[in-house]
Design an enzyme around this catalytic site. Sequence first.
Site, PDB file in Angstrom:
ATOM      1  N   ILE A  63      15.165   0.386   1.036  1.00  0.00           N
ATOM      2  CA  ILE A  63      14.788   1.277   2.069  1.00  0.00           C
ATOM      3  C   ILE A  63      16.153   1.530   2.969  1.00  0.00           C
ATOM      4  CG2 ILE A  63      14.162   0.824   4.658  1.00  0.00           C
ATOM      5  CD1 ILE A  63      11.471  -0.150   3.678  1.00  0.00           C
ATOM      6  N   ALA A  73      10.421   3.584  -1.879  1.00  0.00           N
ATOM      7  CA  ALA A  73      11.110   2.606  -1.214  1.00  0.00           C
ATOM      8  C   ALA A  73      10.647   1.312  -1.168  1.00  0.00           C
ATOM      9  CB  ALA A  73      11.655   3.182   0.110  1.00  0.00           C
ATOM     10  N   CYS A  74      11.188   0.155  -1.354  1.00  0.00           N
ATOM     11  CA  CYS A  74      10.826  -1.321  -0.812  1.00  0.00           C
ATOM     12  C   CYS A  74      12.052  -1.942  -0.307  1.00  0.00           C
ATOM     13  CB  CYS A  74      10.053  -1.729  -1.794  1.00  0.00           C
ATOM     14  SG  CYS A  74      11.168  -2.158  -3.484  1.00  0.00           S
ATOM     15  N   ASP A  75      11.843  -3.265  -0.038  1.00  0.00           N
ATOM     16  CA  ASP A  75      12.828  -3.951   0.213  1.00  0.00           C
ATOM     17  C   ASP A  75      14.239  -4.092  -0.525  1.00  0.00           C
ATOM     18  OD1 ASP A  75      12.034  -5.085   2.763  1.00  0.00           O
ATOM     19  OD2 ASP A  75      11.030  -6.592   1.795  1.00  0.00           O
TER      20      ASP A  75
END
Length: 480
Positions: A430, A397-399
């Site tokens: 996320i 997960a990232c922005d």
Amino acid sequence: MAENRGFRAKVQRFGSYLSGMIMPNIGAFIAWGIITALFIPDGWWPNEQLATLVDPMINYLLPLLIGFTGGRMVHGFRGGVVGATATMGVIVGADIPMFLGAMIMGPLAGYLMKKIDQAFLDKIKSGFEMLYNNFSAGILAAILAGIAVKLIGPVVESLNNVLAAGVETIINAGLLPLANVIIEPAKILFLNNAINHGILGPIGVEQAADTGKSILFLLEANPGPGLGILLAFAIFGKGMSKSSAPGAIVIQFLGGIHEIYFPYILSKPALLLAAIGGGVSGVLTFQIFGAGLVATASPGSIFAVFIMASKGSYLGIALGVIVAAAVSFFLAALILKTSKTEEEDLSEATGKMEEMKGKKSSVTGALGQKDEETDAQAESQEEQEKSKDEINKIIFACDAGMGSSAMGSSLLKNKFKKADIDIFVTNKAINEIPDDADIVITHKDLTDRAKMKLPTAEHISVENFLNSPKYEELVQRLKN
């Protein structure tokens, strides 16, 4: 200095939020672009019936998706529903595609719904929860839609017309290439998503709807400037910068991950002139040949750019990319060859980039950095004792759920394949982490946000997505 950093961080968060509303829906934008390119009267295969999809998609589907996504980012699915309904108000209240209105109404509706729930939800008696949920959302959505029709829609339309007129004036005056004087530095400051998806993209969509293409889609996505700078480092660079540049070229030019070349510029800030020169010359070439795309090219890969190219724009796009790369290469080579100071270490430059971005970049791994933060949060004993049979889904997960997390996901998939481990691995934003995720892997600066989203999962923090010893530890743990 502290005030400047605070302002910059706020602007970066704003840019991240804008891109967070657009990027999950890029597939729909591309679908609209393909339909437009193929079936409008000037398209490749004109078809009157299929062309009827164009207007409903740009006027209703795309704004509603943006409004829903904006509301959902603030207050989950419930906020998304209210956000989409409120967005319908600005759609009806204006005569142009309401992308800007959707980016206002979606988050606003989600925020108001969140505040109302915080004030009243705990006071609802048992058995009346569904009644409250349905009617509170319905009443708020109806009120916001009405306000949007009468007030917000006309105001946003006027603002949008002013922006569009300004862009048109710049284009008619032949000054559009100068936009890259702002865009190229903005990319280094990670504001490119705010400019590309928040301003250029919506106006470009309107132009594409009228003329079948827009040059605005090429301003930020052109991979030529970054290619030229990396080529200069591959030939005239020293040490790590020279050895890592060829690999970075593949990631930037073919993969479309432009952030890979930012540390190279930060290692010698004068190279920003090379990026600006390449961007300006590339856009000038696009303008001379009348090149444009039918929709946003995301990521900024040369493949994505050509796939989204309008009929008759291929030569102009190819020349624009080549000219941009040649100019940035020449300027970068000149700067590297004539510089009297030793080149700053890339790890220090990457540190500068990470400070500006507010979190470590995946580019660190691509440049061969292998250091891990020694004080990363220790995993709990319960998490360590999870067996392979208990783990069915791993999420990176990232922005935005793209770029760095996608590359990390691909890396772990390959490691699992070699180790004969059959566990589902994918990447998400996320805000989109699924409830059934067993392990969530994030950069250490995003782990707290991920834990708030899904506290029941095991969370693994890494220093960078491309080069972490945590992957080998996970492989060995699951094999055993």
